[in-house]
Design an enzyme around this catalytic site. Structure first.
Site, mmCIF file in Angstrom:
data_model
loop_
_atom_site.group_PDB
_atom_site.id
_atom_site.type_symbol
_atom_site.label_atom_id
_atom_site.label_comp_id
_atom_site.label_asym_id
_atom_site.label_seq_id
_atom_site.Cartn_x
_atom_site.Cartn_y
_atom_site.Cartn_z
ATOM 1 N N HIS A 134 13.024 -0.309 -3.003
ATOM 2 C CA HIS A 134 12.210 -1.025 -2.023
ATOM 3 C C HIS A 134 12.322 -2.527 -2.262
ATOM 4 C CE1 HIS A 134 8.782 -2.233 -4.692
ATOM 5 N NE2 HIS A 134 9.211 -1.211 -5.398
ATOM 6 N N HIS A 146 12.173 -6.694 0.099
ATOM 7 C CA HIS A 146 12.230 -7.449 1.356
ATOM 8 C C HIS A 146 13.675 -7.839 1.650
ATOM 9 C CE1 HIS A 146 7.962 -7.382 1.479
ATOM 10 N NE2 HIS A 146 7.770 -8.251 0.505
ATOM 11 N N ARG A 175 4.752 -3.514 12.343
ATOM 12 C CA ARG A 175 3.371 -3.819 12.716
ATOM 13 C C ARG A 175 3.337 -4.640 13.993
ATOM 14 N NH1 ARG A 175 -0.764 -6.710 8.363
ATOM 15 N NH2 ARG A 175 -2.724 -6.413 9.527
ATOM 16 N N SER A 233 0.836 -1.200 0.000
ATOM 17 C CA SER A 233 0.000 0.000 0.000
ATOM 18 C C SER A 233 0.870 1.249 0.000
ATOM 19 C CB SER A 233 -0.921 0.006 1.218
ATOM 20 O OG SER A 233 -1.818 -1.082 1.181
ATOM 21 N N THR A 243 -5.589 -8.734 2.746
ATOM 22 C CA THR A 243 -5.504 -10.189 2.749
ATOM 23 C C THR A 243 -6.910 -10.795 2.759
ATOM 24 O OG1 THR A 243 -3.404 -10.083 3.926
ATOM 25 C CG2 THR A 243 -4.584 -12.178 3.980
#
Length: 339
Positions: A123, A125, A147, A71, A273
């Site tokens: 960007h 992982h 989170r 997002s 999700t």
């Protein structure tokens, strides 16, 4: 010999005892050399990375999975044409967050020397990488979002089975497994084990072996150190709009218009999700008994406190709307006075 020395030529005497004008010329030359060295040193110092050096800045978002990273990244993609910067996805084999030594060298070289791509927003992982280890002066600007650890794990659990509304047709690794997260916890399944919580700490800790030793207290402390010292800003998924707003204020070269886009754009809220069911209190309590959860939660609370501290000095709320504080410092008593 004495007679000869007594009648030494006048030019030799002048060389040993130069006139005052000659001494002044030498002195002026030495001063100029010192000034040139100071100027060159100053230029070299200014080569260090700076947020203000907007055309040469590189932002790295080493995104943690299932923290609303897609997002947020969509905002960067939507703004790159308007704000004139490049967005590059770091796609590692099998989403491995640890790079080999040779890939680390290649990546550092790309980020620092690929001038055609600057200013750039990378960007992927990938765990934190310390650029200073490679003798680089121009460090990138790191940002990230984390989170609540159990919320992140639950989201990832269902994502592997049902995917999301971003790419609904894509077959996921655990597709076909209908077992709920609660059923997994009750059965002691591996996909919901406390060890699966160990992710945000190593992502911030970096490319040291100890970072990936589950339950390492050294890794926790190193992650905290990096968060405070190596990241411009770390937000939390639960307060993403505030994170976007502060980034727009701190890095307008990249994020001008981001807050409005987040509030009104379709992509910003797109990825959700599928089939996700909130865990029961019993499942949460069982996970919270583990030492791993306690460490990951400690890191999350640490990041949240730091984010809220930064936000308290940057943002105010009025009539349900957030707004940035105006500049709250100025300069005075500036000397020497200019005409």
């Amino acid at each position: 010999m004495r007679a000869f020395m007594g009648h030494e030529c006048s030019s030799c005497l002048q060389a040993r005892n130069p006139p005052p004008s000659y001494e002044r010329a030498i002195a002026r030359h030495e001063v100029r050399e010192i000034e040139q060295r100071h100027t060159q040193d100053g230029l070299r110092e200014r080569e260090a990375p700076s947020v203000a050096d907007s055309e040469d800045v590189v932002v790295i978002y080493n995104r943690v999975p299932k923290t609303a990273s897609t997002s947020f990244t969509n905002i960067a993609y939507d703004l790159c044409g308007k704000n004139h910067y490049h967005v590059l996805h770091i796609n590692t084999t099998k989403n491995n967050p640890v790079m080999s030594m040779q890939d680390q060298v290649r990546f550092v070289k790309n980020v620092t020397e690929w001038r055609e791509m600057k200013p750039a927003f990378y960007h992927g992982h990938v765990s934190f990488l310390d650029f200073t280890k490679f003798g680089v002066k121009k460090k990138p600007v790191y940002i990230n979002v984390i989170r609540d650890p159990i919320e992140r794990l639950v989201s990832y659990y269902y994502f592997l089975r049902f995917g999301d509304d971003y790419r609904p047709g894509l077959r996921r690794r655990k597709q076909g497994d209908k077992k709920t997260f609660d059923e997994c916890v009750s059965a002691g399944g591996s996909d919901c084990a406390p060890e699966k919580l160990w992710l945000q700490i190593p992502f911030f800790c970096g490319h040291y072996s100890e970072c990936w030793n589950v339950g390492s207290h050294w890794a926790l402390e190193q992650a905290k150190y990096n968060l405070v010292n190596e990241y411009l800003l770390v937000g939390v998924t639960e307060e993403l709009e505030d994170f976007v707003m502060m980034l727009e204020a701190a890095l307008p070269r990249f994020f001008r218009g981001a807050t409005e886009l987040y509030r009104t754009g379709k992509k910003s809220h797109l990825r959700k999700t599928s089939e996700k069911k909130p865990p029961t209190k019993e499942s949460i309590a069982k996970l919270q008994q583990s030492a791993i959860w306690k460490m990951e939660n400690e890191f999350y609370e640490f990041a949240l406190e730091q984010f809220q501290f930064v936000r308290a000095h940057a943002v105010r709320e009025k009539d349900g709307e957030l707004y940035l504080l105006a500049q709250n410092f100025f300069y005075e008593k500036i000397y020497p006075k200019t005409n």
